[in-house]
Design an enzyme around this catalytic site. Structure first.
Site, PDB file in Angstrom:
ATOM      1  N   LYS A 107       0.832  -1.211   0.000  1.00  0.00           N
ATOM      2  CA  LYS A 107       0.000   0.000   0.000  1.00  0.00           C
ATOM      3  C   LYS A 107       0.863   1.257   0.000  1.00  0.00           C
ATOM      4  O   LYS A 107       0.609   2.198  -0.753  1.00  0.00           O
ATOM      5  CB  LYS A 107      -0.943  -0.004   1.202  1.00  0.00           C
ATOM      6  CG  LYS A 107      -1.873   1.197   1.255  1.00  0.00           C
ATOM      7  CD  LYS A 107      -3.007   0.993   2.244  1.00  0.00           C
ATOM      8  CE  LYS A 107      -2.542   0.820   3.662  1.00  0.00           C
ATOM      9  NZ  LYS A 107      -3.672   0.715   4.605  1.00  0.00           N
ATOM     10  N   GLU A 117      10.490  -5.588   3.185  1.00  0.00           N
ATOM     11  CA  GLU A 117      10.571  -6.988   2.776  1.00  0.00           C
ATOM     12  C   GLU A 117      10.047  -7.187   1.355  1.00  0.00           C
ATOM     13  O   GLU A 117      10.622  -7.947   0.563  1.00  0.00           O
ATOM     14  CB  GLU A 117       9.775  -7.870   3.742  1.00  0.00           C
ATOM     15  CG  GLU A 117      10.281  -7.867   5.169  1.00  0.00           C
ATOM     16  CD  GLU A 117       9.545  -6.879   6.050  1.00  0.00           C
ATOM     17  OE1 GLU A 117       9.425  -7.147   7.262  1.00  0.00           O
ATOM     18  OE2 GLU A 117       9.072  -5.841   5.534  1.00  0.00           O
ATOM     19  N   GLY A 149      -4.252  -3.714   5.984  1.00  0.00           N
ATOM     20  CA  GLY A 149      -3.765  -4.914   5.301  1.00  0.00           C
ATOM     21  C   GLY A 149      -4.506  -6.176   5.690  1.00  0.00           C
ATOM     22  O   GLY A 149      -4.849  -7.004   4.838  1.00  0.00           O
ATOM     23  N   ARG A 150      -4.772  -6.354   6.985  1.00  0.00           N
ATOM     24  CA  ARG A 150      -5.403  -7.588   7.450  1.00  0.00           C
ATOM     25  C   ARG A 150      -6.878  -7.657   7.075  1.00  0.00           C
ATOM     26  O   ARG A 150      -7.514  -8.694   7.234  1.00  0.00           O
ATOM     27  CB  ARG A 150      -5.233  -7.718   8.964  1.00  0.00           C
ATOM     28  CG  ARG A 150      -5.767  -6.550   9.782  1.00  0.00           C
ATOM     29  CD  ARG A 150      -5.271  -6.634  11.212  1.00  0.00           C
ATOM     30  NE  ARG A 150      -5.662  -5.510  12.059  1.00  0.00           N
ATOM     31  CZ  ARG A 150      -5.035  -4.335  12.105  1.00  0.00           C
ATOM     32  NH1 ARG A 150      -3.993  -4.113  11.309  1.00  0.00           N
ATOM     33  NH2 ARG A 150      -5.430  -3.388  12.934  1.00  0.00           N
ATOM     34  N   GLU A 194      -3.481  -8.643  15.752  1.00  0.00           N
ATOM     35  CA  GLU A 194      -3.001  -7.320  15.368  1.00  0.00           C
ATOM     36  C   GLU A 194      -4.062  -6.262  15.632  1.00  0.00           C
ATOM     37  O   GLU A 194      -3.750  -5.093  15.889  1.00  0.00           O
ATOM     38  CB  GLU A 194      -2.601  -7.312  13.885  1.00  0.00           C
ATOM     39  CG  GLU A 194      -1.726  -6.140  13.480  1.00  0.00           C
ATOM     40  CD  GLU A 194      -1.115  -6.321  12.107  1.00  0.00           C
ATOM     41  OE1 GLU A 194       0.001  -6.861  12.006  1.00  0.00           O
ATOM     42  OE2 GLU A 194      -1.766  -5.934  11.114  1.00  0.00           O
ATOM     43  N   HIS A 220      -3.861 -35.260  16.230  1.00  0.00           N
ATOM     44  CA  HIS A 220      -2.639 -36.030  16.456  1.00  0.00           C
ATOM     45  C   HIS A 220      -1.464 -35.124  16.793  1.00  0.00           C
ATOM     46  O   HIS A 220      -0.305 -35.540  16.705  1.00  0.00           O
ATOM     47  CB  HIS A 220      -2.313 -36.879  15.219  1.00  0.00           C
ATOM     48  CG  HIS A 220      -3.368 -37.898  14.904  1.00  0.00           C
ATOM     49  ND1 HIS A 220      -3.301 -39.200  15.369  1.00  0.00           N
ATOM     50  CD2 HIS A 220      -4.520 -37.804  14.211  1.00  0.00           C
ATOM     51  CE1 HIS A 220      -4.358 -39.870  14.954  1.00  0.00           C
ATOM     52  NE2 HIS A 220      -5.128 -39.040  14.243  1.00  0.00           N
ATOM     53  N   LYS A 255      10.566  -3.016  13.195  1.00  0.00           N
ATOM     54  CA  LYS A 255      11.032  -2.545  11.890  1.00  0.00           C
ATOM     55  C   LYS A 255      12.057  -1.422  12.052  1.00  0.00           C
ATOM     56  O   LYS A 255      13.083  -1.384  11.358  1.00  0.00           O
ATOM     57  CB  LYS A 255       9.848  -2.047  11.060  1.00  0.00           C
ATOM     58  CG  LYS A 255       8.886  -3.128  10.603  1.00  0.00           C
ATOM     59  CD  LYS A 255       7.782  -2.507   9.758  1.00  0.00           C
ATOM     60  CE  LYS A 255       6.804  -3.541   9.264  1.00  0.00           C
ATOM     61  NZ  LYS A 255       5.744  -2.945   8.420  1.00  0.00           N
TER      62      LYS A 255
END
Length: 525
Positions: free
Chosen positions: A206, A212, A266-267, A353, A384, A499
């Protein structure tokens, strides 16, 4: 109506909830009548069942009072009507607008923003159609048959989870891959499987400055250069999803640019261009449209004032009861569908978040617990793995099961009198009952105390529409809980500190403190 934002512990209904002395014995009360009665519609063909939760009519009644006193549905409408809900960044919260209008209950007046999202969806629809028809080809003239999303956080987790959820049930127009981690092994592993001439990359940031993501973009560009493909032009193999004000917007280095804005975090961006481009390229825009329609179904269902008719609100309020009255600090998300293998990871980000906050919307410290720790894996694999602790551990962990009557792929095998899908559903049902009712045994090692609460979201089949509704259900649940706790669910300052310090590590110099220098030396940075 005057909207007030108050702390949970100041509310009359919360004090009443804390005074409740009755407890629910799930061993006795989990009956057929209760199972049939304790359900709420969730939209998109989904139903939320809370019969195995430790609530009764009295508790639900007080939760209704709490919802009304905290004006949860009215605050939800404020979100939909374009109020500046994100107080930390002074922004609107508009991811709901990406999936359609919500009728007369919502009076959102800024038509330009809805038109903006519709315009981007139309542009994505046209672009993906041209790619599928071969009207847009790679730089060497070959048909594009693979799409790779480059992004991190919400630019990866949601779209990746949605892609994996849909790849079995729909024809795949373009095979999808995802690069997110700045770890070079991630990019190398994906790029080693690709034919660059037939691959389209979707770069998602955005701001256009995500470290990254830009590092991975340059990694991809260098790999394509090293391939020495005659006539290959990387700018014809990469599109950007970004904001209109970012340095990526409209750049000649990209085949095209598709836009989102600062009003979508973003999420919460899977229904925006962040998910729309990769999912439309992978499956076609018709599938993405169904995904949006399912999300819109759930958004409409969340407008209902009556707790018993509003699945997201009921889910949220029971979660508050478990967190703030019963003291449970974790929630496990357990989809009995392999297609939802990455859905819990997406919910980890979205929930933790959003509501992992210790101050209220005014920046004042809170005196009560907020968001829980979220984790999960698909059943039956999880049985399991970590179910041992869930059944017999010292902590009680609320459980959210997800299941479907039919599998996505019609082929199945009858083995020992039942199909694999029947075995999957039998395990799901058995776990809900086992967690609730337990099993007494004279051997304490084999004794199961029970009283482990769970809910079930279920539908006929995991399709694009039911997936959209499932996503929006949890988004709205998190939003409602944020309002109950009076936190800002739409900023994420806790993401930023690491960051900043990482940049100090890479820059070196006097800015690094002793601890950063010591760890840097360990890793020889």
């Amino acid at each position: 109506m005057s909207i007030k934002y108050e702390n949970l512990d100041t509310l009359k209904a919360f004090k009443e909830l804390r005074a409740v002395e009755t407890s629910v014995d799930l061993k006795e009360e989990l009956t057929r009548e209760r199972i049939l009665r304790y359900s709420a519609p969730a939209g998109g063909g989904l139903t939320y069942n809370y019969a195995a939760k430790a609530v009764n009519d009295e508790i639900v009644g007080i939760l209704q009072k709490l919802s009304d006193e905290q004006q949860l549905v009215a605050k939800y409408k404020e979100v939909l009507n374009g109020e500046f809900i994100n107080t930390g960044e002074n922004r609107k919260v508009l991811h709901h607008l990406t999936r359609g209008q919500l009728g007369s209950d919502v009076t959102f007046e800024d038509k330009n923003l809805r038109d903006f999202y519709v315009e981007q969806q139309n542009r994505i629809r046209e672009f993906s159609s041209k790619v599928h028809k071969g009207e847009i080809k790679g730089s060497t003239g070959k048909q594009l048959d693979t799409v790779v999303q480059i992004g991190i956080g919400g630019s990866d987790l949601g779209p990746r989870a949605m892609y994996l959820a849909l790849e079995n049930i729909y024809d795949v127009e373009m095979e999808g891959h995802f690069i997110s981690n700045v770890d070079p092994d991630d990019a190398n592993a994906v790029l080693g499987r690709l034919n660059f001439e037939t691959t389209l990359f979707v770069l998602v940031s955005k701001s256009g400055t995500t470290q990254e993501t830009l590092a991975n973009r340059n990694f991809v560009l260098e790999k394509t250069r090293q391939a020495h493909i005659h006539g290959f032009n990387p700018s014809k193999h990469m599109v950007a999803v970004t904001s209109e004000t970012s340095p990526l917007a409209g750049s000649d280095e990209y085949l095209d640019s598709f836009y989102m804005d600062d009003f979508i975090g973003g999420r919460y961006s899977s229904t925006s261009a962040v998910g729309g481009v990769v999912l439309s390229l992978a499956f076609g825009s018709e599938v993405f449209d169904q995904f949006l329609a399912g999300a819109n179904d759930a958004d409409r269902a969340a407008l209902e004032l009556d707790l018993r008719k509003n699945a997201a609100l009921m889910d949220a309020m029971i979660g508050v009861y478990e967190r703030n009255i019963l003291g449970y600090g974790q929630t496990a998300v357990l989809p009995y569908s392999q297609a939802l293998s990455r859905f819990p990871a997406h919910l980890q980000q979205m929930d933790m978040e959003s509501n992992g906050k210790s101050v209220n919307r005014r920046g004042e410290p809170l005196n009560y617990q907020t968001g829980p720790v979220i984790f999960g894996e698909p059943g039956t694999n999880g049985q399991h793995s970590f179910y041992q602790l869930l059944h017999q551990g010292t902590d009680i962990v609320p459980l959210q099961f997800i299941g479907f009557k039919d599998s996505q792929i019609p082929f199945d095998l009858d083995y020992e009198g039942s199909t694999s899908q029947q075995k999957l559903k039998a395990n799901l049902v058995a776990q809900i009952v086992a967690f609730a009712k337990g099993k007494e045994d004279k051997n304490s090692n084999k004794n199961f105390a029970g009283q482990r609460p769970s809910s079930l979201i279920y539908g006929l089949q995991l399709t694009a529409r039911s997936l959209g509704a499932l996503l929006a259900h949890f988004e709205n649940k998190v939003l409602f809980q944020g309002f109950v706790w009076n936190v800002n669910s739409f900023d994420q300052e806790g993401v930023q500190l690491g960051k900043v310090l990482a940049k100090q590590v890479l820059a070196g110099g006097d800015a690094m403190d002793e601890a950063l220098k010591a760890f840097s030396d360990l890793l020889e940075i």
